[in-house]
Design a protein around this motif. Structure first.
Motif, PDB file in Angstrom:
ATOM      1  N   UNK A  64     -16.497 -11.136  -1.177  1.00 58.26           N
ATOM      2  CA  UNK A  64     -16.412 -13.196  -0.534  1.00 58.26           C
ATOM      3  C   UNK A  64     -15.556 -13.138   0.591  1.00 58.26           C
ATOM      4  N   UNK A  65     -15.574 -14.829   1.137  1.00 59.49           N
ATOM      5  CA  UNK A  65     -14.824 -15.247   1.433  1.00 59.49           C
ATOM      6  C   UNK A  65     -13.781 -15.830   1.560  1.00 59.49           C
ATOM      7  N   UNK A  66     -12.968 -16.086   1.767  1.00 60.06           N
ATOM      8  CA  UNK A  66     -11.688 -16.890   1.667  1.00 60.06           C
ATOM      9  C   UNK A  66     -12.191 -18.634   1.427  1.00 60.06           C
ATOM     10  N   UNK A  67     -12.958 -18.667   1.412  1.00 57.29           N
ATOM     11  CA  UNK A  67     -13.323 -20.205   1.503  1.00 57.29           C
ATOM     12  C   UNK A  67     -13.838 -20.720   0.766  1.00 57.29           C
ATOM     13  N   UNK A  68     -14.821 -19.709   0.266  1.00 58.10           N
ATOM     14  CA  UNK A  68     -15.750 -19.873  -0.993  1.00 58.10           C
ATOM     15  C   UNK A  68     -14.945 -19.308  -2.388  1.00 58.10           C
ATOM     16  N   UNK A  69     -14.159 -18.234  -2.311  1.00 60.31           N
ATOM     17  CA  UNK A  69     -12.997 -18.209  -2.830  1.00 60.31           C
ATOM     18  C   UNK A  69     -12.377 -19.304  -4.071  1.00 60.31           C
ATOM     19  N   UNK A  71     -13.122 -21.556  -3.292  1.00 57.91           N
ATOM     20  CA  UNK A  71     -14.009 -22.956  -4.341  1.00 57.91           C
ATOM     21  C   UNK A  71     -14.440 -22.427  -6.053  1.00 57.91           C
ATOM     22  N   UNK A  72     -13.663 -21.638  -6.032  1.00 57.61           N
ATOM     23  CA  UNK A  72     -14.143 -20.790  -7.429  1.00 57.61           C
ATOM     24  C   UNK A  72     -15.155 -20.415  -8.064  1.00 57.61           C
ATOM     25  N   UNK A  73     -16.478 -20.007  -6.941  1.00 55.85           N
ATOM     26  CA  UNK A  73     -17.730 -19.852  -7.013  1.00 55.85           C
ATOM     27  C   UNK A  73     -17.736 -17.514  -7.306  1.00 55.85           C
ATOM     28  N   UNK A  74     -16.178 -17.280  -6.869  1.00 57.54           N
ATOM     29  CA  UNK A  74     -15.915 -16.069  -7.371  1.00 57.54           C
ATOM     30  C   UNK A  74     -15.918 -15.513  -8.419  1.00 57.54           C
ATOM     31  N   UNK A  83     -11.857  -9.873  -0.876  1.00 58.91           N
ATOM     32  CA  UNK A  83     -11.764 -11.450  -0.538  1.00 58.91           C
ATOM     33  C   UNK A  83     -11.517 -10.492   1.267  1.00 58.91           C
ATOM     34  N   UNK A  84     -12.819 -11.526   2.119  1.00 59.01           N
ATOM     35  CA  UNK A  84     -12.663 -12.029   3.647  1.00 59.01           C
ATOM     36  C   UNK A  84     -12.084 -12.842   4.062  1.00 59.01           C
ATOM     37  N   UNK A  85     -11.900 -13.087   5.463  1.00 60.86           N
ATOM     38  CA  UNK A  85     -11.604 -14.300   6.409  1.00 60.86           C
ATOM     39  C   UNK A  85     -12.864 -14.658   6.413  1.00 60.86           C
ATOM     40  N   UNK A  86     -13.497 -14.415   6.988  1.00 63.98           N
ATOM     41  CA  UNK A  86     -15.340 -14.301   7.645  1.00 63.98           C
ATOM     42  C   UNK A  86     -17.087 -14.288   7.167  1.00 63.98           C
TER      43      UNK A  86
END
Length: 187
Positions: A64-69, A71-74, A83-86
């Motif tokens: 999962x990209x960090x920005x989605x993680x 958003x608390x959907x991980x 966790x990845x950047x993009x």
């Protein structure tokens, strides 16, 4: 096959059958001891298949990209969460980890991920089986489009056959297990 990347929706869709089939596929993967590689979310079809595998004692790796993680959907209960950047790094990591790829119903993101593995297989950058699980005829129009591409000479028949389509996950896996990479496309 030891691992399979599944591309699918972050929503459940309009029909209960999508969720039901994701659960059945998840149970099958766990029974076959095939690790799920997926987008790492706890929502939609993505979360459903991960939960089904985990409930059966199977292994699930989320990417999962960090920005989605953030958003608390991980999904917090996975075997491993990377966790990845993009989004590009996510796709690359999933391609690296998976022995094959399946598209379940989903939206543009699902299609984008599937098209990349399909294209990479077509031109020889990837040599791993990919398939479409055509639940409830969800991908019928897409399959018609591929056939139209062949008829209009924008897609070679041999390239059209780089991926498998089935409405049954066991039958799809049976086909994928017999995969032989095509000759590298030349122009």
């Amino acid at each position: 096959m030891k691992s399979i990347a599944v591309y699918c929706g972050s929503s459940l869709g309009a029909s209960e059958i999508y969720k039901e089939q994701a659960i059945l596929l998840g149970k099958f993967l766990a029974q076959e001891k095939i690790t799920l590689i997926y987008g790492g979310a706890s929502v939609g079809i993505m979360g459903t298949i991960a939960d089904a595998i985990l409930k059966e004692g199977g292994s699930v790796i989320g990417v999962i990209p960090t920005f989605l993680e953030q958003r608390e959907i991980a999904h917090k209960d996975l075997t491993e969460l990377i966790c990845v950047d993009t989004m590009h790094e996510r796709k690359a990591k999933m391609m690296e980890l998976a022995d094959g790829f399946i598209a379940l119903p989903g939206g543009p993101g699902t299609l984008e991920e599937f098209f990349e593995v399909f294209t990479w297989n077509q031109i020889g950058l990837l040599q791993k089986p990919c398939g479409i699980l055509n639940i409830n005829g969800y991908y019928n129009k897409l399959i018609e489009l591929f056939d139209h591409m062949v008829a209009e000479k924008f897609l070679q028949e041999r390239s059209r056959n780089v991926f498998y389509v089935d409405d049954n996950y066991e039958s799809l896996f049976s086909k994928m297990r017999t995969y032989e990479p095509p000759a590298i496309k030349t122009y």
